[in-house]
Design a protein around this motif. Structure first.
Motif, PDB file in Angstrom:
ATOM      1  N   ILE A   1     -29.611   2.989 -10.422  1.00  0.00           N
ATOM      2  CA  ILE A   1     -30.901   3.672 -10.330  1.00  0.00           C
ATOM      3  C   ILE A   1     -31.131   4.534 -11.556  1.00  0.00           C
ATOM      4  O   ILE A   1     -32.236   4.574 -12.115  1.00  0.00           O
ATOM      5  N   PHE A   2     -30.090   5.213 -12.015  1.00  0.00           N
ATOM      6  CA  PHE A   2     -30.192   6.060 -13.204  1.00  0.00           C
ATOM      7  C   PHE A   2     -30.600   5.224 -14.416  1.00  0.00           C
ATOM      8  O   PHE A   2     -31.521   5.579 -15.157  1.00  0.00           O
ATOM      9  N   VAL A   3     -29.928   4.098 -14.625  1.00  0.00           N
ATOM     10  CA  VAL A   3     -30.234   3.239 -15.770  1.00  0.00           C
ATOM     11  C   VAL A   3     -31.662   2.714 -15.680  1.00  0.00           C
ATOM     12  O   VAL A   3     -32.401   2.674 -16.679  1.00  0.00           O
ATOM     13  N   ALA A   4     -32.079   2.309 -14.489  1.00  0.00           N
ATOM     14  CA  ALA A   4     -33.391   1.684 -14.329  1.00  0.00           C
ATOM     15  C   ALA A   4     -34.538   2.676 -14.476  1.00  0.00           C
ATOM     16  O   ALA A   4     -35.617   2.320 -14.976  1.00  0.00           O
ATOM     17  N   GLU A   5     -34.320   3.922 -14.071  1.00  0.00           N
ATOM     18  CA  GLU A   5     -35.447   4.850 -13.980  1.00  0.00           C
ATOM     19  C   GLU A   5     -35.627   5.749 -15.195  1.00  0.00           C
ATOM     20  O   GLU A   5     -36.655   6.421 -15.315  1.00  0.00           O
ATOM     21  N   LYS A   6     -34.651   5.790 -16.083  1.00  0.00           N
ATOM     22  CA  LYS A   6     -34.795   6.627 -17.273  1.00  0.00           C
ATOM     23  C   LYS A   6     -35.400   5.818 -18.425  1.00  0.00           C
ATOM     24  O   LYS A   6     -35.226   4.613 -18.524  1.00  0.00           O
ATOM     25  N   ASN A   7     -36.077   6.537 -19.286  1.00  0.00           N
ATOM     26  CA  ASN A   7     -36.561   5.933 -20.532  1.00  0.00           C
ATOM     27  C   ASN A   7     -35.470   6.124 -21.581  1.00  0.00           C
ATOM     28  O   ASN A   7     -35.153   7.247 -21.960  1.00  0.00           O
ATOM     29  N   TRP A   8     -34.889   5.015 -22.033  1.00  0.00           N
ATOM     30  CA  TRP A   8     -33.779   5.052 -22.987  1.00  0.00           C
ATOM     31  C   TRP A   8     -34.292   4.742 -24.385  1.00  0.00           C
ATOM     32  O   TRP A   8     -34.980   3.751 -24.586  1.00  0.00           O
ATOM     33  N   GLU A   9     -33.920   5.591 -25.339  1.00  0.00           N
ATOM     34  CA  GLU A   9     -34.360   5.380 -26.714  1.00  0.00           C
ATOM     35  C   GLU A   9     -33.191   5.560 -27.675  1.00  0.00           C
ATOM     36  O   GLU A   9     -32.500   6.582 -27.648  1.00  0.00           O
ATOM     37  N   GLY A  10     -32.978   4.563 -28.526  1.00  0.00           N
ATOM     38  CA  GLY A  10     -32.016   4.697 -29.611  1.00  0.00           C
ATOM     39  C   GLY A  10     -32.690   5.378 -30.789  1.00  0.00           C
ATOM     40  O   GLY A  10     -33.806   5.027 -31.165  1.00  0.00           O
TER      41      GLY A  10
ATOM     42  N   LEU B   1     -36.428  12.755 -17.724  1.00  0.00           N
ATOM     43  CA  LEU B   1     -37.327  11.632 -17.971  1.00  0.00           C
ATOM     44  C   LEU B   1     -36.766  10.649 -18.984  1.00  0.00           C
ATOM     45  O   LEU B   1     -36.963   9.434 -18.847  1.00  0.00           O
ATOM     46  N   SER B   2     -36.103  11.137 -20.016  1.00  0.00           N
ATOM     47  CA  SER B   2     -35.669  10.274 -21.110  1.00  0.00           C
ATOM     48  C   SER B   2     -34.271  10.643 -21.574  1.00  0.00           C
ATOM     49  O   SER B   2     -33.861  11.812 -21.498  1.00  0.00           O
ATOM     50  N   ILE B   3     -33.563   9.625 -22.059  1.00  0.00           N
ATOM     51  CA  ILE B   3     -32.267   9.821 -22.704  1.00  0.00           C
ATOM     52  C   ILE B   3     -32.405   9.329 -24.140  1.00  0.00           C
ATOM     53  O   ILE B   3     -32.678   8.147 -24.375  1.00  0.00           O
ATOM     54  N   LEU B   4     -32.260  10.222 -25.101  1.00  0.00           N
ATOM     55  CA  LEU B   4     -32.344   9.878 -26.515  1.00  0.00           C
ATOM     56  C   LEU B   4     -30.927   9.875 -27.089  1.00  0.00           C
ATOM     57  O   LEU B   4     -30.195  10.860 -26.933  1.00  0.00           O
ATOM     58  N   VAL B   5     -30.543   8.782 -27.718  1.00  0.00           N
ATOM     59  CA  VAL B   5     -29.163   8.638 -28.171  1.00  0.00           C
ATOM     60  C   VAL B   5     -29.134   8.352 -29.675  1.00  0.00           C
ATOM     61  O   VAL B   5     -29.772   7.414 -30.151  1.00  0.00           O
ATOM     62  N   TYR B   6     -28.375   9.180 -30.394  1.00  0.00           N
ATOM     63  CA  TYR B   6     -28.137   9.004 -31.823  1.00  0.00           C
ATOM     64  C   TYR B   6     -26.755   8.376 -32.032  1.00  0.00           C
ATOM     65  O   TYR B   6     -25.863   8.528 -31.184  1.00  0.00           O
ATOM     66  N   PRO B   7     -26.543   7.696 -33.145  1.00  0.00           N
ATOM     67  CA  PRO B   7     -25.218   7.098 -33.398  1.00  0.00           C
ATOM     68  C   PRO B   7     -24.103   8.142 -33.405  1.00  0.00           C
ATOM     69  O   PRO B   7     -23.048   7.938 -32.813  1.00  0.00           O
ATOM     70  N   THR B   8     -24.348   9.264 -34.091  1.00  0.00           N
ATOM     71  CA  THR B   8     -23.364  10.352 -34.156  1.00  0.00           C
ATOM     72  C   THR B   8     -24.129  11.655 -33.934  1.00  0.00           C
ATOM     73  O   THR B   8     -25.051  11.697 -33.150  1.00  0.00           O
TER      74      THR B   8
ATOM     75  N   ARG C   1     -37.369  19.205 -17.820  1.00  0.00           N
ATOM     76  CA  ARG C   1     -38.378  18.161 -17.637  1.00  0.00           C
ATOM     77  C   ARG C   1     -38.651  17.394 -18.928  1.00  0.00           C
ATOM     78  O   ARG C   1     -39.756  16.936 -19.185  1.00  0.00           O
ATOM     79  N   GLY C   2     -37.635  17.302 -19.736  1.00  0.00           N
ATOM     80  CA  GLY C   2     -37.753  16.579 -21.002  1.00  0.00           C
ATOM     81  C   GLY C   2     -36.527  15.720 -21.194  1.00  0.00           C
ATOM     82  O   GLY C   2     -35.835  15.371 -20.234  1.00  0.00           O
ATOM     83  N   PRO C   3     -36.217  15.401 -22.410  1.00  0.00           N
ATOM     84  CA  PRO C   3     -35.098  14.484 -22.647  1.00  0.00           C
ATOM     85  C   PRO C   3     -33.743  15.192 -22.634  1.00  0.00           C
ATOM     86  O   PRO C   3     -33.639  16.405 -22.804  1.00  0.00           O
TER      87      PRO C   3
ATOM     88  N   LEU D   1     -28.225  12.926 -26.974  1.00  0.00           N
ATOM     89  CA  LEU D   1     -26.772  12.773 -27.039  1.00  0.00           C
ATOM     90  C   LEU D   1     -26.344  12.031 -28.302  1.00  0.00           C
ATOM     91  O   LEU D   1     -27.068  11.174 -28.800  1.00  0.00           O
ATOM     92  N   SER D   2     -25.157  12.339 -28.769  1.00  0.00           N
ATOM     93  CA  SER D   2     -24.473  11.541 -29.779  1.00  0.00           C
ATOM     94  C   SER D   2     -23.685  10.454 -29.063  1.00  0.00           C
ATOM     95  O   SER D   2     -22.856  10.760 -28.190  1.00  0.00           O
ATOM     96  N   TRP D   3     -23.925   9.201 -29.412  1.00  0.00           N
ATOM     97  CA  TRP D   3     -23.218   8.102 -28.767  1.00  0.00           C
ATOM     98  C   TRP D   3     -21.717   8.157 -29.072  1.00  0.00           C
ATOM     99  O   TRP D   3     -20.878   7.938 -28.175  1.00  0.00           O
ATOM    100  N   ALA D   4     -21.341   8.464 -30.292  1.00  0.00           N
ATOM    101  CA  ALA D   4     -19.922   8.543 -30.637  1.00  0.00           C
ATOM    102  C   ALA D   4     -19.214   9.572 -29.769  1.00  0.00           C
ATOM    103  O   ALA D   4     -18.107   9.334 -29.260  1.00  0.00           O
ATOM    104  N   GLU D   5     -19.851  10.716 -29.565  1.00  0.00           N
ATOM    105  CA  GLU D   5     -19.242  11.776 -28.760  1.00  0.00           C
ATOM    106  C   GLU D   5     -19.252  11.404 -27.281  1.00  0.00           C
ATOM    107  O   GLU D   5     -18.292  11.677 -26.550  1.00  0.00           O
ATOM    108  N   ALA D   6     -20.352  10.785 -26.815  1.00  0.00           N
ATOM    109  CA  ALA D   6     -20.449  10.388 -25.415  1.00  0.00           C
ATOM    110  C   ALA D   6     -19.390   9.337 -25.074  1.00  0.00           C
ATOM    111  O   ALA D   6     -18.745   9.399 -24.027  1.00  0.00           O
TER     112      ALA D   6
END
Length: 258
Positions: free
Chosen positions: A51-60, A95-102, A131-133, A136-141
């Motif tokens: 549900i978490f994966v489906a309902e969030k707006n994911w942005e690289g 609402l959104s998960i924003l992910v950077y490489p590092t 109520r915003g994004p 995260l750093s993907w390397a750290e996550a």
């Protein structure tokens, strides 16, 4: 009532297909904590993840291509925080998960402790907005999910802030609790723990609880949450009351996992 009906119907549709085998492999590769959960908790975790994966707006961001590995690895860690809770919790306000490489550089302004406003970018690994994004750093996550940085977990930290924010925009280190007695115990135990950490760090006495938690009560809650899940034996040994308060809140007992 109608909203809840639509929500349940939407969730049922998301959960109808079997949990993907490829996602199970991603969890085995990138989420060490899963092996410590009971079979019932593992099943619940997987429902929460889908549900978490489906309902969030994911942005690289920063050129990062979004993948299932990124989504599932982050979702598993975030959902660990709520897998023990009685009521299903999906971080609906995120609402959104924003992910950077590092790490990344955040723009805007920052007000320092002495009131000086600093303009321009700041290097960061993550941040959480009401109520915003969540950023995260993907390397750290990924390192946190694999427990490559014992005692530190970026995803747990930022989503602990989101639990704190369920009271509203102001983060004060106290998430919503069910009873007044719960609030009283939280404040009477964790309040002095925060003050002790501030005092110890001020005098250069650095223990296993990261001194970043001495910044303010909100950061203390996020940091001690990391410690609760990452170094539970040390926390219970040296801070039994704090461990018990967090065990009651999260409805989990990580000491039993190790």
């Amino acid at each position: 009532m109608l909203f809840n009906w639509f929500k349940k119907r939407r969730h049922a549709k998301i959960l109808a297909p079997p949990f993907p085998d490829s996602w199970n492999q991603l969890i085995r590769d990138n989420f060490v904590h899963d092996q410590y959960l009971t079979s019932e908790q593992q099943q619940k975790l997987r429902r929460l993840i889908r549900i978490f994966v489906a309902e969030k707006n994911w942005e690289g961001c920063g050129g990062l291509a979004m993948t299932d590995e990124i989504k599932v690895s982050i979702a598993a860690q975030a959902c660990l925080l709520v897998v023990g809770m009685e009521e299903d919790q999906f971080f609906d306000h995120v609402l959104s998960i924003l992910v950077y490489p590092t790490g990344y550089v955040a723009g805007g302004t920052h007000v320092s402790g002495n009131g000086v406003v600093l303009e321009g970018g700041q290097p960061r690994l993550g941040e959480a907005w009401w109520r915003g994004p969540v950023v995260l750093s993907w390397a750290e996550a990924r390192a946190g999910g694999r427990m490559e940085t014992p005692g530190r977990n970026l995803v747990l930290h930022e989503f602990a802030h989101q639990l704190d924010m369920q009271n509203g925009r102001i983060t004060d280190g106290t998430p919503p609790l069910k009873t007044q007695a719960g609030y009283d115990r939280w404040i009477s135990v964790l309040g002095p723990e925060f003050e002790r950490l501030v005092e110890n760090c001020r005098h250069g006495h650095h223990g296993f609880i990261d001194c970043y938690g001495a910044t303010n009560p909100a950061e203390f809650f996020a940091v001690i949450t990391e410690t609760f899940f990452e170094r539970p034996n040390s926390l219970r040994l040296h801070h039994q009351d704090a461990y018990d308060v967090l065990r009651e809140y999260y409805r989990l007992d990580p000491v039993q996992w190790i």
